[in-house]
Design an enzyme around this catalytic site. Sequence first.
Site: not given
Ligand code: GTP
Ligand code: SPV
Ligand code: MN
Length: 625
Positions: A81, A223, A232, A252, A274, A276, A299, A395
């Site tokens: 983004r 993207y 979003k 979110h 994001s 996290c 999400d 992704r």
């Molecule tokens: P968006 O799709 O961008 O909104 O991201 P999201 O909040 O769904 O994050 P996602 O679960 O994809 O995790 C993002 C990164 O954080 C990945 O590389 C995970 O491996 C890492 N991660 C997720 N949960 C944990 C955790 O409990 N501990 C640690 N150390 N890393 C984590």
């Molecule tokens: C985020 O960035 O929080 C995502 C990926 O979930 S996107 O669809 O690019 O916003």
């Molecule tokens: Mn997201």
Amino acid sequence: MYSRKEKWMKLQDLKHAGLKKWIDEVAALTKPEAIVIADGSDAQYQQLVDEMVASGLATPLNPEKKPGSIAFFSDPSDVARVENRTYIAAASKEAAGPTNNWIDPTELKKTMTGLYDGCMKGRTLYVIPFSMGPVGSNIAKIGVELTDSAYVVTNMMIMTRVGEKVLDVLGSDGEYVQCLHSVGKPLADGESDEGKWPCAPIEQKYISHFPESREIWSYGSGYGGNALLGKKCLALRIASVLAKDEGWLAEHMLILKITNPEGEAKYVAAAFPSACGKTNLAMLVPTIPGWKVETIGDDIAWMKFGADGRLYAINPEAGFFGVAPGTSLDSNPNAMYSLEKNSIFTNCALTEDNDVWWEGIGYDAPSKLTDWKGNEWVQDKGNKEQAPASHPNARFTAPASQCPSIAPEWEDPKGVPIDAILFGGRRPHTVPLVHQARDWNHGVFLGSIVGSEITAAALDLKAGTIRRDPFAMLPFCGYHMGEYFEHWINLGKTHDQSKMPKIFYVNWFRKTDDGKWLWPGFGENSRVLKWVFEACAGTAKTQDTAIGIMPTADAIDRPEGVSEDDMAELLCLDRDGWLKEVADIRENHYPKFGDKLPKELADMLDIMENNLKAVDASASCGSCC
Ligand code: GTP
Ligand code: SPV
Ligand code: MN
């Protein structure tokens, strides 16, 4: 003009006169070679895939490793983004608020109309009728995206409900959100994309929202959140405006169901910025025996109050657009099973036998890979500086229905009643593993001060530094964030608090001084969810502290590898760290919202500061912080 691909539904078959008129206007402006209506069928999906493979844009994956799946590699400049090119073009700058970019809507439309003029020459204009939420549900909203990207169409077919059934619900005069998108790289006469990922240079990219007229205009990026406009742009930026006007919440947040060994279930929504950990938490496999976690969404949550006074959430999406790096059978097996087939991979590395690979997939790279930029890549473990083979924001797009942990009620149109809301982010210090808000307003306060280390999910920010990301909505709130805080406060005033969700703040990302994770995270987070469950049930071991309700030292079982000292550090009250936090909020964060900052939040900050000052400095946390 519109001669190609006649086997699909034709423009003249559309029953909705307003929609037809809008498509005509956009076609007259953008001058595509053909118009195709996305009908949501497998046959059409396959044809789009075949065309993208034939043009070299998509790489078919090995049918034995990833049946029905394809890989894409974006232009190296178009990988996430773009927050500095994202606009809330409300009628006034004040309405967009201090945290959004603003351009006068008339001026922005003029600029963008200039860019759209002729931008689809030589390309097809796809019409994507989509529903956010189960088709026909009274919580669902319909959008129509017009785009010149077949990549967008195929992704939208996984991420949303697309096609004729949506047009049926729309009828001849139903309401829908207009979502206009172009990759923004007009073709010269005789030129073709030749397998290249088209996009515009950064200064021509615009991800624009017109909240008053509920329109989205996106130009120049192909993207993710820039281009899949249901996500979003509609489900958060536009929906947050609708939600404020209509008394609900567009957030979110992931949604999960947790069931204890006695078979009692609770529903949890959680907002983390994001990248996290939302997808990971939503699909968590508990390490504690007898407990079960199921997924509703990963999400976005739309939440409305039911007649019983409880807050009900639906997942408006139908798929996952998940971060690939770090996803493994060990960290997130349910995601790995979801993406086994019928999935799309963007900016992952490619193996010699046409499978995908990414950093943290759980096994070493095979001897040779093609990295996301198309270069040969050989793993050099000794070289810590080696550029990764997959982009950090690579992704996967996978159907939610393929997720083994998907809850049976995930498509229930009335939603699931939320018991707990979690906020969180990446905070290496200060913020404990978990604490609970004393009441709704205190919970809103916790949401308003969420901060996180910056990740790779947005292009123009410096990874590694901490920024405030209130409610994980900073890049996604379609109006003045001070008014957004007020909306949350108001919901507490107008509803019975005893029926509302309890609010918590979690932090899986504490680090030791030498930069190691203090908490193992992932499946072990179930230990924290258990405490949250118990806190909702009134059976948790708790103590009141200066920052809120915390677990007692023995309330959460220690996972293997976490020492008693580590646990003490994870659960300590870092008085001095929090006082610095108070100062930062007072000086740098809250002043941004001016007189729109609800008084309740300013009061909460004073209360926290006084509470912290009353803590005996020598007694607080000893040597651990
Ligand atoms: P968006 O799709 O961008 O909104 O991201 P999201 O909040 O769904 O994050 P996602 O679960 O994809 O995790 C993002 C990164 O954080 C990945 O590389 C995970 O491996 C890492 N991660 C997720 N949960 C944990 C955790 O409990 N501990 C640690 N150390 N890393 C984590
Ligand atoms: C985020 O960035 O929080 C995502 C990926 O979930 S996107 O669809 O690019 O916003
Ligand atoms: Mn997201």
